[in-house]
Every structure is written in C-alpha cells, then in structure tokens.
Design a protein around this motif. Structure first.
Motif, PDB file in Angstrom:
ATOM      1  N   GLN A   1      46.434 -26.233  -9.496  1.00 34.06           N
ATOM      2  CA  GLN A   1      46.274 -24.832  -9.880  1.00 34.06           C
ATOM      3  C   GLN A   1      44.850 -24.345  -9.577  1.00 34.06           C
ATOM      4  N   ALA A   2      43.870 -25.212  -9.803  1.00 32.92           N
ATOM      5  CA  ALA A   2      42.487 -24.861  -9.496  1.00 32.92           C
ATOM      6  C   ALA A   2      42.303 -24.657  -7.994  1.00 32.92           C
ATOM      7  N   LEU A   3      42.918 -25.517  -7.189  1.00 33.58           N
ATOM      8  CA  LEU A   3      42.828 -25.382  -5.735  1.00 33.58           C
ATOM      9  C   LEU A   3      43.550 -24.122  -5.253  1.00 33.58           C
ATOM     10  N   LEU A   4      44.694 -23.826  -5.863  1.00 29.64           N
ATOM     11  CA  LEU A   4      45.424 -22.621  -5.494  1.00 29.64           C
ATOM     12  C   LEU A   4      44.619 -21.369  -5.855  1.00 29.64           C
ATOM     13  N   SER A   5      43.970 -21.385  -7.002  1.00 26.30           N
ATOM     14  CA  SER A   5      43.127 -20.244  -7.400  1.00 26.30           C
ATOM     15  C   SER A   5      41.972 -20.054  -6.421  1.00 26.30           C
ATOM     16  N   GLU A   6      41.395 -21.162  -5.959  1.00 25.00           N
ATOM     17  CA  GLU A   6      40.310 -21.075  -4.984  1.00 25.00           C
ATOM     18  C   GLU A   6      40.815 -20.468  -3.671  1.00 25.00           C
ATOM     19  N   TYR A   7      42.029 -20.861  -3.275  1.00 22.10           N
ATOM     20  CA  TYR A   7      42.595 -20.266  -2.063  1.00 22.10           C
ATOM     21  C   TYR A   7      42.823 -18.765  -2.241  1.00 22.10           C
ATOM     22  N   LEU A   8      43.368 -18.364  -3.373  1.00 20.95           N
ATOM     23  CA  LEU A   8      43.665 -16.950  -3.612  1.00 20.95           C
ATOM     24  C   LEU A   8      42.394 -16.111  -3.631  1.00 20.95           C
ATOM     25  N   ASP A   9      41.296 -16.685  -4.123  1.00 19.81           N
ATOM     26  CA  ASP A   9      40.006 -15.991  -4.058  1.00 19.81           C
ATOM     27  C   ASP A   9      39.579 -15.796  -2.609  1.00 19.81           C
ATOM     28  N   ALA A  10      39.694 -16.868  -1.809  1.00 17.15           N
ATOM     29  CA  ALA A  10      39.318 -16.780  -0.396  1.00 17.15           C
ATOM     30  C   ALA A  10      40.214 -15.789   0.346  1.00 17.15           C
ATOM     31  N   ALA A  11      41.505 -15.775   0.015  1.00 15.20           N
ATOM     32  CA  ALA A  11      42.430 -14.845   0.660  1.00 15.20           C
ATOM     33  C   ALA A  11      42.064 -13.398   0.350  1.00 15.20           C
ATOM     34  N   CYS A  12      41.628 -13.147  -0.873  1.00 17.15           N
ATOM     35  CA  CYS A  12      41.192 -11.795  -1.241  1.00 17.15           C
ATOM     36  C   CYS A  12      39.984 -11.385  -0.405  1.00 17.15           C
ATOM     37  N   SER A  13      39.035 -12.303  -0.213  1.00 18.23           N
ATOM     38  CA  SER A  13      37.835 -11.991   0.571  1.00 18.23           C
ATOM     39  C   SER A  13      38.184 -11.677   2.017  1.00 18.23           C
ATOM     40  N   LEU A  14      39.103 -12.431   2.615  1.00 17.18           N
ATOM     41  CA  LEU A  14      39.498 -12.167   3.993  1.00 17.18           C
ATOM     42  C   LEU A  14      40.278 -10.859   4.103  1.00 17.18           C
TER      43      LEU A  14
ATOM     44  N   VAL B   1      30.631 -10.458  -6.553  1.00 14.08           N
ATOM     45  CA  VAL B   1      31.074 -10.087  -5.208  1.00 14.08           C
ATOM     46  C   VAL B   1      32.599 -10.125  -5.127  1.00 14.08           C
ATOM     47  N   LEU B   2      33.203 -11.152  -5.711  1.00 20.12           N
ATOM     48  CA  LEU B   2      34.662 -11.266  -5.686  1.00 20.12           C
ATOM     49  C   LEU B   2      35.308 -10.106  -6.442  1.00 20.12           C
ATOM     50  N   LEU B   3      34.721  -9.693  -7.552  1.00 20.42           N
ATOM     51  CA  LEU B   3      35.248  -8.535  -8.283  1.00 20.42           C
ATOM     52  C   LEU B   3      35.136  -7.270  -7.440  1.00 20.42           C
ATOM     53  N   PHE B   4      34.029  -7.094  -6.747  1.00 21.15           N
ATOM     54  CA  PHE B   4      33.863  -5.946  -5.852  1.00 21.15           C
ATOM     55  C   PHE B   4      34.947  -5.935  -4.777  1.00 21.15           C
ATOM     56  N   GLN B   5      35.234  -7.083  -4.206  1.00 21.15           N
ATOM     57  CA  GLN B   5      36.254  -7.176  -3.165  1.00 21.15           C
ATOM     58  C   GLN B   5      37.642  -6.912  -3.734  1.00 21.15           C
ATOM     59  N   ARG B   6      37.904  -7.425  -4.931  1.00 22.79           N
ATOM     60  CA  ARG B   6      39.208  -7.172  -5.563  1.00 22.79           C
ATOM     61  C   ARG B   6      39.383  -5.687  -5.876  1.00 22.79           C
ATOM     62  N   CYS B   7      38.344  -5.056  -6.351  1.00 25.94           N
ATOM     63  CA  CYS B   7      38.441  -3.624  -6.653  1.00 25.94           C
ATOM     64  C   CYS B   7      38.691  -2.825  -5.380  1.00 25.94           C
ATOM     65  N   HIS B   8      38.056  -3.222  -4.301  1.00 25.44           N
ATOM     66  CA  HIS B   8      38.287  -2.552  -3.022  1.00 25.44           C
ATOM     67  C   HIS B   8      39.745  -2.701  -2.593  1.00 25.44           C
ATOM     68  N   LEU B   9      40.299  -3.892  -2.777  1.00 24.29           N
ATOM     69  CA  LEU B   9      41.701  -4.143  -2.440  1.00 24.29           C
ATOM     70  C   LEU B   9      42.635  -3.315  -3.307  1.00 24.29           C
TER      71      LEU B   9
END
Length: 577
Positions: free
Chosen positions: A431-444, A509-517
């Motif tokens: 689950q931790a690895l999946l969460s890390e992937y989902l964060d990276a996917a949001c950034s891309l 930064v991740l929150l900024f990217q999520r808000c943009h999405l």
C-alpha cells in the motif's frame, strides 16, 4: 539558449541580441534562457518604451533595442500574479491595438520605492553575472554593468539611448506603434552623490524642529514598518504586439517551474541530490559538461537501455541513472525529447510493468510498483523546463497524439489495493508503494496538463493537445473516477484539521499539483466535475478551510500562496455550483 541542435537557437533568432547575450553571460546561464521577445514596457519608472524582454528560468530581464545593458526586472521568486489583461491600449492604434497581448506581472519589491537607480525597482540593477574572463576587472568600490562601465556613466548612456531609440534587427520601428517620446530627465535633478540631509543653506529654528520630528518619526517607521516597505507591490506591464506571441505561456511556465524548484530546494535531501545543478559558483559553471559531452553520454546510456533482452534489474538501474542525470542537466532533458526511441521505451515499460504483467490474481507486486514509480518519475523529470523544446510537442502530437494517449492511459490505475494472502505487513508495504506511485502519477499528469494549457493558447492547427483533449482521452478509462477521487481524498486529508503538522516542501509541491489537477477536472470535464461534487462536496465544505490551509503551508515556501489561491477557486466551484 533554447536550441534545436548543437548550439542552434530555437525559432526566430535576433542575431545581434543573441550574440550579446552569449558574449556577456556565463554559458550555464545562457543555455537556460528560454526566449526573448520585443515588447512595449510600462512600469513605475519606464513609460511605454519598446525593449526586448529576455526570459530565463529565474528572472525577467530587459535590454535596449541595440543591447548594451541587461537589467533584472523581476525575479520569479517575488512574483505574485501573472495575468492577461483584456483591454485595448490607448497608446496603440489600428491593428497593433487590436492584436496586442497585455501581460501584467504583479510582484513584491525587495526594497522600498525611491531607493536605487534600477529601472523597475527590481531585485538587482544588473541581473546576469559577468563572464568569467571579465570578472577580475570588477572593482569592489564601483558598481559595474555587463560591459564593465561604471554605473553612473551607464545611467547617462541609458537616458540618452532611451531618448533616441534605435531599431533592432528583428524589431519594428517604435514610431510605427505610435509610442510617445521618452521625456529627458530634468537638468536640475539632484546629483546621485548629493545627500538630502546636507542642505546648502541655513535652516530656521522651526525648520530644525520639524527636521528633528521627521527624523524621530522616520526611525519609528523604519523600526515598525520595515516589513511593509519590503513587501511593497509593484507591477510590470508587457505589451506584445502580436497575436501569436507565446511570451505569456513562457512566463506562466517559468513561474510554475521556479516555484516548484525553489520549494523543493528547501528540502535538504532534494537539495543534496541537485547540488550540482543548483550551484552557480564560477568553479561549478566552468566545470559544466559541454553539450557534445552530454550528448555522447546520453547516447551511451540510450544504447544500454535499448539493448535486446535487457533484464528488469538492469533496466531499473539504468533508469535510476537516467533520472538522476535528468535532475542535474537540462541539456540531457532536451536530448531526451529528440530521442524518440527512449521516450517510447519508457511508455512501453510503464504499460507492461503496471498493467501488462500483473499476476492472474490481479494483485500488484513490489517489483511492478517500484519499476512503475521510477518510470513515471523519470518521465516527469523530463518535462521540467523543456517547454521551449519543439521536439517535445512534435513527439507527443505525432500520429494524432498516439504516444500521449498511451502515456495517459498507462498512467491511471486502480488506487485500491486488492487483498492478498501475504499478511497484513506485506499488504501494508504494498500500500505504501502504491501510494508512492499515485503521487508520482499525479506529478506527471500535472506536467501533461501544463502542456495542455500551453496548447490551448496556441494557434497551430497541428497542436491539439489541450486540457480538454487530455481529459477526453482519459474518460473511458475504467479506473479514472477512483483515481481522481483518490487525489481529491489525499488533498482533503492533508488539509484536514485532524492533521496538525505543517507540510514539508515535497508535500506542499504535491498539494499544489493535486489542486491544479482537481481544478482542471472541475473546469474542463462535466463528468469529473459532477463526480467530485457528488462524492467530496461535504469533505471540502467541512475539512478544507483557507485559514487552516495557510497554517499548514509555510509562508517561506514559494508555492504556498499559489496553492491557497487554487484552493479558494476549487472551493468556489465545489460548493457554489
């Protein structure tokens, strides 16, 4: 400078200006110049002067028609807003007035108004550093310009030049724009070396009392009002007399990149990784790897990645090397987009690792998630600061956007981890690895949406990769709603009052990217907007408060203010529609 090959600048080139920039800036700075464009400039101290705007990753600079000096006008670190103004400038006429793009940059000055002699009350009188071979001629007792002239002499030159503007190779005649002449400074103006506190005539008793009171009041104001003086807002207005101008897009892109990079550099771990690329000391700049050497190294790495029968372990190690190199070198990131095979390989790797090679039970494996996350992080790194690279858009838009579509569809996955038989500890690690992937996917996905925003304002018929097109491609994906819902839930979670800790630079930064999405979904996709309002309206109503958001986002993070504004916009669309 943005390049199409080994040393060849991008698009329409002003040979004289480009030669001046190359001669008077260090190579590492010159290579990070994104674009330059002639504009009419208006500010507190410049009134309707036709100049060149030079844009780098960090600053907006101004130079004359015949370039002699380069002045730092605005640092992106101090910008508060960049917007297009829908008006018809009175000082222009005819077609120039109708096709003009008016860009307003609101920024915070570093020092109070009236101090210093720089044109725009910007961060520095001279922005770019002296070239290495001329730096030893700079005296510590006299402020010098790029060409080594004392500041006082250069000031006289600038005034004379602005009185009699000349014509650059690629600039139209300013007189055809109907611009007024710049008034000559009054000959009775005080000398820059004179002191206002040393009058040449005796003071009366009442004058002396008044002066003492003023002195006391000034000290009190300086003590209590330093912050307000330092935070004075100013505006820089740029009028691009062209409907096809991309200056606004480059400004927005540079601002986003600067905010993200500056915030991440506040993280010691990230800063240590990027120490080479962020170190601008002369020794580091002289040791910078040449374009040819970087191209050779990238070619070697590409050959190893593209070899037949490469193992997953070798692929993982090589991708780690590629990602690290991309974080350090903008040259390598540009070369990446010119190498179609490497980009296609990464997209194919993501498709296979995340979706094509799952076990029959449908449960993710550790190797899958690790390789998928690294692949997405590498792709996201390649987007940073490569907006002026024409091959990037050409590659993603080729064959009606086949590669872009594949990337988008491979990126989205089911955020729910299916229960396995390994036990709670193993499932927790997955689950931790999946969460890390989902964060990276949001950034891309954030990077792809930025590209979509740029394309939405382009007038090229072949550049169709808009925000609406991106969301339309994603719409049939079976896991899109749950993927977007996960991103919304994560935003609510970090902003909830139940989580008292402030956000780290990476989390901000991740929150900024999520808000943009999320904002893109609310504005450009009726289906996603309805889904977000139906499932997360109450969460945003009760758990997301602008006041608590400002407490969690430290003011020293450059990305904080923009994030708060995005959240305010999201709340308006979520709660009042």
């Amino acid at each position: 400078m943005a390049q199409t090959g080994s040393g060849t600048p991008l698009s329409r080139r002003n040979i004289k200006l480009d030669s001046f920039l190359k001669r008077n800036t260090e190579r590492a700075v010159y290579e990070r110049i994104r674009t330059y464009e002639p504009c009419v400039v208006v500010s507190d101290t410049v009134s309707k002067v036709y100049m060149h705007v030079v844009l780098t990753d960090e600053q907006v600079y101004l130079t004359e028609h015949t370039p002699r000096t380069l002045t730092a006008a605005v640092s992106f670190r101090r910008v508060r807003d960049i917007e297009l103004v829908n008006d018809l400038p009175e000082f222009l006429s005819g077609k120039d007035r109708e096709r003009c793009q008016h860009i307003r940059i609101t920024y915070v000055t570093e020092k109070p108004a009236g101090k210093g002699r720089d044109w725009l009350s910007g961060d520095k009188e001279v922005g770019l550093p002296l070239p290495a071979e001329a730096s030893h001629r700079t005296s510590s007792s006299v402020t010098h310009t790029l060409e080594g002239y004392p500041a006082q002499r250069e000031q006289r030159r600038l005034e004379t030049h602005m009185l009699k503007p000349t014509r650059s190779v690629s600039c139209p005649n300013p007189e055809t724009l109907g611009l007024p002449r710049v008034p000559h400074p009054s000959s009775t103006a005080p000398s820059p070396h004179s002191s206002p506190s040393s009058p040449t005539f005796p003071l009366s008793a009442s004058d002396q009392v008044q002066r003492r009171l003023s002195s006391v009041l000034s000290r009190l104001l300086r003590r209590d009002g330093v912050k307000s003086e330092e935070q004075r807002e100013a505006e820089l207005h740029l009028y691009a007399v062209s409907q096809t101008s991309r200056l606004y897009l480059h400004l927005q892109s540079s601002w986003n990149s600067c905010m993200i990079r500056s915030t991440l550099l506040l993280d010691p771990v990230y800063r240590s990784r990027c120490s080479v690329s962020s170190d601008s000391s002369p020794a580091k700049q002289h040791a910078a790897v040449s374009w040819e050497r970087t191209a050779h190294l990238f070619s070697q790495l590409s050959s190893e990645l593209l070899q037949d029968g490469i193992s997953v372990e070798s692929l993982y190690v090589l991708l780690q090397e590629l990602r690290a190199a991309a974080q350090h070198s903008i040259t390598l990131r540009r070369l990446f987009w010119r190498s179609t095979e490497v980009c296609v390989l990464l997209v194919h790797t993501l498709e296979e690792s995340l979706h094509g090679c799952q076990s029959l039970s449908g449960v993710y494996t550790t190797d899958q998630l690790l390789l998928s996350t690294l692949t997405v992080q590498t792709l996201a790194a390649m987007f940073r600061e490569t907006e002026v690279e024409a091959s990037r858009v050409n590659l993603l838009c080729a064959h009606r956007g086949v590669l872009a579509s594949r990337t988008l569809l491979a990126l989205v996955c089911d955020p729910q981890l299916k229960p396995g038989s390994r036990g709670s500890v193993a499932d927790s690690e997955l689950q931790a690895l999946l969460s890390e992937y989902l964060d990276a996917a949001c950034s891309l996905l954030f990077e792809l949406l930025l590209l979509g925003h740029e394309s939405s304002r382009c007038f090229s018929a072949g550049n169709f990769l808009s925000v609406g097109w991106i969301l339309q491609v994603l719409q049939p994906h079976p896991h899109l709603l749950s993927f977007i819902g996960y991103q919304a839930q994560q935003a609510v979670q970090v902003l909830s009052d139940l989580q008292d800790s402030v956000l780290s630079p990476h989390q901000s930064v991740l929150l900024f990217q999520r808000c943009h999405l999320l904002l893109a979904c609310l504005q450009h996709s009726p289906q996603l907007a309805q889904h977000l309002r139906s499932h997360f309206r109450e969460e945003f109503r009760y758990f997301v408060k602008p006041s608590s958001t400002e407490e969690k986002l430290l003011p020293r993070y450059p990305v904080s203010q923009r994030t708060v504004r995005l959240l305010e916009h999201i709340l308006t669309l979520m709660l009042h529609r």
